[in-house]
Design an enzyme around this catalytic site. Structure first.
Site, PDB file in Angstrom:
ATOM      1  N   LYS A  70       0.856  -1.186   0.000  1.00 19.34           N
ATOM      2  CA  LYS A  70       0.000   0.000   0.000  1.00 19.34           C
ATOM      3  C   LYS A  70       0.884   1.224   0.000  1.00 19.34           C
ATOM      4  O   LYS A  70       2.002   1.197   0.531  1.00 19.34           O
ATOM      5  CB  LYS A  70      -0.877   0.026   1.249  1.00 19.34           C
ATOM      6  CG  LYS A  70      -2.094   0.901   1.108  1.00 19.34           C
ATOM      7  CD  LYS A  70      -3.159   0.155   0.331  1.00 19.34           C
ATOM      8  CE  LYS A  70      -4.492   0.823   0.334  1.00 19.34           C
ATOM      9  NZ  LYS A  70      -5.539  -0.149  -0.014  1.00 19.34           N
ATOM     10  N   ASN A  75     -16.272   6.023  -4.964  1.00 19.94           N
ATOM     11  CA  ASN A  75     -16.196   4.928  -5.944  1.00 19.94           C
ATOM     12  C   ASN A  75     -16.854   3.651  -5.422  1.00 19.94           C
ATOM     13  O   ASN A  75     -17.597   2.987  -6.132  1.00 19.94           O
ATOM     14  CB  ASN A  75     -14.727   4.687  -6.325  1.00 19.94           C
ATOM     15  CG  ASN A  75     -14.572   3.466  -7.206  1.00 19.94           C
ATOM     16  OD1 ASN A  75     -14.445   2.356  -6.721  1.00 19.94           O
ATOM     17  ND2 ASN A  75     -14.630   3.658  -8.513  1.00 19.94           N
ATOM     18  N   SER A  86      -8.304  -5.399 -11.002  1.00 20.79           N
ATOM     19  CA  SER A  86      -6.942  -4.899 -11.232  1.00 20.79           C
ATOM     20  C   SER A  86      -6.066  -6.023 -11.787  1.00 20.79           C
ATOM     21  O   SER A  86      -5.245  -5.820 -12.678  1.00 20.79           O
ATOM     22  CB  SER A  86      -6.316  -4.402  -9.924  1.00 20.79           C
ATOM     23  OG  SER A  86      -6.637  -3.058  -9.682  1.00 20.79           O
TER      24      SER A  86
END
Ligand code: GLU
Length: 425
Positions: free
Chosen positions: A115, A230, A359
């Site tokens: 991250k 989102n 992804s």
């Protein structure tokens, strides 16, 4: 109490990485995870902190803090988003990186976890300032990122726009064109159809799977969705499309309730024209933000911030099912309260894994240079999410534990193999 003690006590209470370790330890104990493997996972593989001097529009240089933590690479290159927010710090990034390791393992993706983040307030920055900041970050992280090394993506406060800048800067400094080095890109430059809605779609698939196990029909079910970015907006839209009545929505500007159901597309249109916020929406009654999570509903989707379900409000939650769209919305102290109330909680590392799943599909398409239709993306996504849900559900039954701990067990069973097979020095 001295200030230092007060700060330490506060920091202790707030440590998100400790929250991860608490769940890791609980799962490790139940499944008899080897202490050696647990030790490896308690220590993130790499932590990078950079200073990013950026020329602001007022002609003055401002220095921002940038982070990237790689938690693990046992199952593949590390994967995880980049967040732009004021609360970004080393502890938070470390926790989010560890969650990515577990999330990718639960979703059965060939990735470790990472991250990144920049401590900034993107809402108060101009587009030019954000572009310079994103490019400075990409430059500083050029040796960390790599298409087969570490692959970032959007997270809170970032979107395809930032991914495009980061990709462009990365390509410039490396002299290559490697679209797969970052995911969540705009479609025109190698993004995947379906990626934008994917996290919300994963929330929807997990909700339907849980309702089925609970013997509930979507058309007889109401839901409250916290967060309208989102994750929340797509989750609310897709749940409504499946016949679930959305009775509550909210974002950082306002919260709303309507027992007759909220017109979600109307709320999405409203937010699009209102600086992406819900303040002033007329399709429901405005309520206090603290009331949203505890209002009457069957399904609660916390789809915004971490640490919102706590010892202070967990006992007041009326939902039968919680589906965690956000990362870390429930504190470890609130877990037993939710379990005692027999609320089923589909945990973050399963419930919001739809984003990283698509992804992965984006990365596969970039590597192949061949692009799929939206239907292909969605159907492969749904299949992967349903398999992940079943694996966690079965582990919850096998180990007689909550879905949260079962999700950690599911992840740890995979990561343990990676750690053992790859070995150590
Ligand atoms: N930031 C998202 C997450 O927390 C997506 C990560 C990714 O796509 O790599 O799951």
């Amino acid at each position: 109490m001295s200030t230092t003690t007060a700060n330490t006590a506060h920091a202790h209470e707030q440590s998100m990485f400790e929250a991860v370790l608490a769940r890791l330890d609980a799962a490790a104990k139940l499944m008899n995870l080897s202490e050696e493997v647990a030790q490896v996972l308690r220590n993130p593989a790499k932590q990078v902190k950079v200073a990013l001097p950026v020329m602001m529009d007022n002609g003055k240089i401002k220095v921002f803090e940038g982070y990237r933590t790689v938690h693990s690479t046992h199952l593949g290159p590390s994967k995880g988003g980049i967040r732009y927010a004021m609360d970004v710090n080393a502890d938070e990034v470390m926790a989010l990186a560890a969650w990515m390791s577990f999330k990718c393992a639960v979703a059965n993706l060939p990735y470790g976890g990472a991250k990144g983040g920049i401590k900034c307030e993107p809402r108060e920055m101009s587009v030019g300032e954000l572009e310079r900041l994103s490019r400075a970050y990409a430059m500083a992280m050029k040796d960390v990122f790599g298409v087969n090394r570490d692959i970032p993506a959007p997270d809170m406060g970032t979107s395809g726009r930032e991914m495009a800048w980061i990709l462009d800067e990365y390509n410039k400094v490396t002299g290559e064109d490697a679209p797969g080095v970052i995911t969540g890109k705009p479609i025109a430059i190698g993004g995947s159809l379906g990626r934008d809605a994917a996290t919300g779609r994963g929330v929807m698939v997990n909700t339907l799977a849980a309702l089925k196990k609970m013997g509930l029909e979507p058309k007889n079910v109401t839901a409250v969705v916290q967060g309208f970015g989102n994750v929340g907006s797509h989750a609310a839209r897709l749940l409504a499309e499946k016949g679930i009545k959305i009775v509550g929505i909210g974002d950082h500007t306002a919260s709303f309730y309507n027992e007759n159901g909220i017109d979600v597309p109307a709320a999405i249109d409203y937010a699009a024209k209102n600086n992406r916020t819900l303040k002033g929406f007329k399709g429901a009654t405005e309520i206090k933000s603290s009331e949203l999570l505890i209002s009457k509903c069957d399904v609660l989707v916390p789809g915004a911030l971490q640490n919102v379900i706590t010892v202070d409000n967990a006992s007041l939650i009326q939902a039968k099912l919680i589906v965690e769209g956000a990362n870390g919305p429930t504190t470890p102290e609130a877990d037993p309260i939710i379990n005692d109330k027999k609320i089923i909680c589909v945990p973050d590392i399963l419930a919001n894994a739809g984003g990283v799943t698509v992804s992965y599909f984006e990365w596969v398409q970039n590597k192949a240079g061949y692009y799929w239709t939206e239907e292909e993306v969605n159907s492969r996504h749904d299949q992967k999410m349903e398999q992940a849900f079943d694996a966690v559900w079965n582990n919850a039954a096998n180990y007689n534990t909550s879905m949260r701990i079962a999700a950690y067990i599911t992840a740890l069973q995979k990561i343990e193999q990676g750690v053992k097979l790859k070995g150590a020095y």
